[in-house]
Design an enzyme around this catalytic site. Structure first.
Site, PDB file in Angstrom:
ATOM      1  N   ARG A  80     -19.754  16.047 -14.245  1.00 38.10           N
ATOM      2  CA  ARG A  80     -18.295  16.053 -14.328  1.00 38.10           C
ATOM      3  C   ARG A  80     -17.800  16.203 -15.762  1.00 38.10           C
ATOM      4  NH1 ARG A  80     -15.826  15.190  -9.122  1.00 38.10           N
ATOM      5  NH2 ARG A  80     -14.209  13.997 -10.170  1.00 38.10           N
ATOM      6  N   ASN A 139      -1.150  -1.234 -22.291  1.00 31.12           N
ATOM      7  CA  ASN A 139      -1.178   0.197 -22.026  1.00 31.12           C
ATOM      8  C   ASN A 139      -0.988   0.868 -23.381  1.00 31.12           C
ATOM      9  OD1 ASN A 139      -1.038  -0.513 -19.289  1.00 31.12           O
ATOM     10  ND2 ASN A 139       1.179  -0.214 -19.198  1.00 31.12           N
ATOM     11  N   GLY A 144      -0.107   4.675 -19.359  1.00 30.22           N
ATOM     12  CA  GLY A 144       1.053   4.017 -18.766  1.00 30.22           C
ATOM     13  C   GLY A 144       2.065   3.456 -19.741  1.00 30.22           C
ATOM     14  N   HIS A 192       5.915   1.998 -29.665  1.00 31.52           N
ATOM     15  CA  HIS A 192       5.714   0.852 -30.570  1.00 31.52           C
ATOM     16  C   HIS A 192       4.646  -0.073 -29.959  1.00 31.52           C
ATOM     17  CE1 HIS A 192       7.751  -1.988 -33.611  1.00 31.52           C
ATOM     18  NE2 HIS A 192       6.674  -2.615 -33.157  1.00 31.52           N
ATOM     19  N   HIS A 217       2.585  -2.615 -28.283  1.00 34.82           N
ATOM     20  CA  HIS A 217       2.970  -3.797 -27.508  1.00 34.82           C
ATOM     21  C   HIS A 217       1.984  -4.018 -26.371  1.00 34.82           C
ATOM     22  CE1 HIS A 217       4.669  -0.545 -25.042  1.00 34.82           C
ATOM     23  NE2 HIS A 217       4.702  -1.397 -24.034  1.00 34.82           N
ATOM     24  N   CYS A 275     -22.468 -15.964 -18.921  1.00 39.48           N
ATOM     25  CA  CYS A 275     -23.316 -16.553 -19.965  1.00 39.48           C
ATOM     26  C   CYS A 275     -24.668 -15.838 -20.016  1.00 39.48           C
ATOM     27  CB  CYS A 275     -23.537 -18.045 -19.700  1.00 39.48           C
ATOM     28  SG  CYS A 275     -22.125 -19.073 -20.148  1.00 39.48           S
ATOM     29  N   HIS A 318     -15.770 -17.229 -16.652  1.00 40.48           N
ATOM     30  CA  HIS A 318     -15.922 -17.055 -18.094  1.00 40.48           C
ATOM     31  C   HIS A 318     -14.954 -15.943 -18.485  1.00 40.48           C
ATOM     32  CE1 HIS A 318     -19.350 -17.035 -21.294  1.00 40.48           C
ATOM     33  NE2 HIS A 318     -18.408 -16.269 -21.790  1.00 40.48           N
ATOM     34  N   GLY A 346      -9.497  11.146 -15.339  1.00 40.09           N
ATOM     35  CA  GLY A 346      -8.422  10.795 -14.410  1.00 40.09           C
ATOM     36  C   GLY A 346      -8.930   9.998 -13.223  1.00 40.09           C
TER      37      GLY A 346
HETATM   38 ZN   LIG Z   1       9.437   0.508 -33.216  1.00 39.13          ZN
HETATM   39 ZN   LIG Z   2     -20.194 -18.638 -18.946  1.00 39.30          ZN
END
Ligand SMILES: [Zn+2]
Ligand SMILES: [Zn+2]
Ligand SMILES: [Zn+2]
Length: 345
Positions: free
Chosen positions: A38, A165, A171, A176, A178, A211, A305, A316
């Protein structure tokens, strides 16, 4: 053997596998198809979508009036905010509704109670978290911790997801830097499956799956990406996306909100290195990251955990994946790890 095929950037060359492989994610019993067939198709899918810049960015310092009042602000030594958390202006869930459920024997439903918050990751108009200094990432992680702690107080809410995102294809609707908190009245199915599987593993092995996982990967080495005193970063054997990463604390901890200030500092560094390797190695691809942590008010769980899943969105997701539940990863994680190890953060 076929020649190597460049993937996404010319310098990343993937050796084709002789045949596609089905790989099992040991924890949640999810199978992934690793198929280098692919590769060329994956390249075509990456289009040049960009987020449209706004005339005035609501997340830039000076434009605070464009958002609702802050839920949390973390300041620098001059009293200027460095990280700011505000309510999402277009939430999919609402906190100001009465929790109410209904059923007519066939159709079940309930009011979508919840909260959606935006974590503005820096005051200046920077679009990439990877371009910020490590201390800034530490503050962003500190904001997650504080908002997760605050979320415990609403008994109607059961689970808080932190996600990011980055890039339009992942998305993001504002450029800016965030991330978001989504706090829900139910534990999402995808997390519940992980919790249940981790519990089964613990019940039959008396050990936490995670762990053991980082130790196994550290020993194998081939999928290991970064290692610090407190954290391990590797590419899961059955990763769904090319260059998918898992970041987890080496010491057992079920809830992210219990992270210490020192560990938060180290994680800021580790996360920055991981994101910079992606940015530099793969030409700043869109990506999502998702923090998986124990449900709100769950106490310390011996079988779960927390971990951060970083999901580059270079390929995609279409009918094949939606229809079958199988993701196709065109890049064997061992080769992706070797390539990313060679990229300087
Ligand atoms: Zn900004
Ligand atoms: Zn653990
Ligand atoms: Zn997870």
């Amino acid at each position: 053997m076929q020649d190597e095929i460049p993937f996404h950037v010319p310098s990343f060359r993937v050796r084709p596998l002789p045949a596609p492989e089905l790989r099992k994610d040991l924890l949640v019993d999810r199978w992934v198809i690793v198929s280098t067939d692919r590769l060329s198709r994956a390249l075509e899918l990456h289009s040049a979508n960009t987020v449209t810049p706004l005339e005035a960015c609501p997340f830039c310092a000076g434009n605070e009036r464009m958002t609702s009042a802050a839920l949390l602000e973390l300041f620098d030594e001059h009293g200027r905010w460095r990280v700011r958390v505000v309510p999402n202006l277009y939430p999919a869930v609402r906190s100001n509704v009465v929790a109410q459920a209904w059923s007519d024997g066939w159709h079940d439903g309930c009011k979508a109670v919840g909260r959606q918050e935006v974590v503005v990751e820096c005051p200046q108009h920077e679009t990439s978290l990877a371009n910020l200094p490590a201390e800034q990432l530490t503050q962003v992680l500190g904001a997650y911790r504080e908002r997760l702690q605050a979320a415990q107080e609403d008994p109607r809410l059961a689970y808080a997801i932190v996600f990011k995102n980055s890039g339009a294809e992942a998305g993001a609707s504002l450029e800016h830097a965030h991330s978001q908190l989504l706090i829900l009245p139910q534990v999402p199915r995808i997390v519940q499956e992980e919790l249940d599987a981790a519990k089964r593993h613990f019940d039959s092995n008396s050990r936490c799956f995670f762990c053991d996982w980082w130790r196994v990967e550290q020993e194998a080495g081939v999928r290991q990406l970064l290692d610090s005193p407190r954290f391990s970063v590797f590419l899961p054997y059955a990763g769904r996306f090319p260059c998918e990463m898992c970041i987890l604390p080496k010491e057992h901890q079920s809830r992210f909100e219990e992270i210490s200030a020192e560990a938060c500092q180290e994680l800021g560094d580790v996360l920055r290195s991981a994101l910079r390797k992606l940015q530099r190695g793969l030409n700043d691809p869109p990506y999502n990251y998702i923090l998986h942590t124990a449900p709100l008010r769950s106490g310390a769980l011996p079988h779960y955990h927390w971990h951060l899943e970083v999901l580059p969105r270079i390929t995609g997701v279409a009918g094949f994946e939606w229809g079958s539940g199988y993701f196709i990863n065109p890049v064997p994680p061992e080769q992706a790890a070797a390539y990313l190890r060679s990229v300087q953060p």
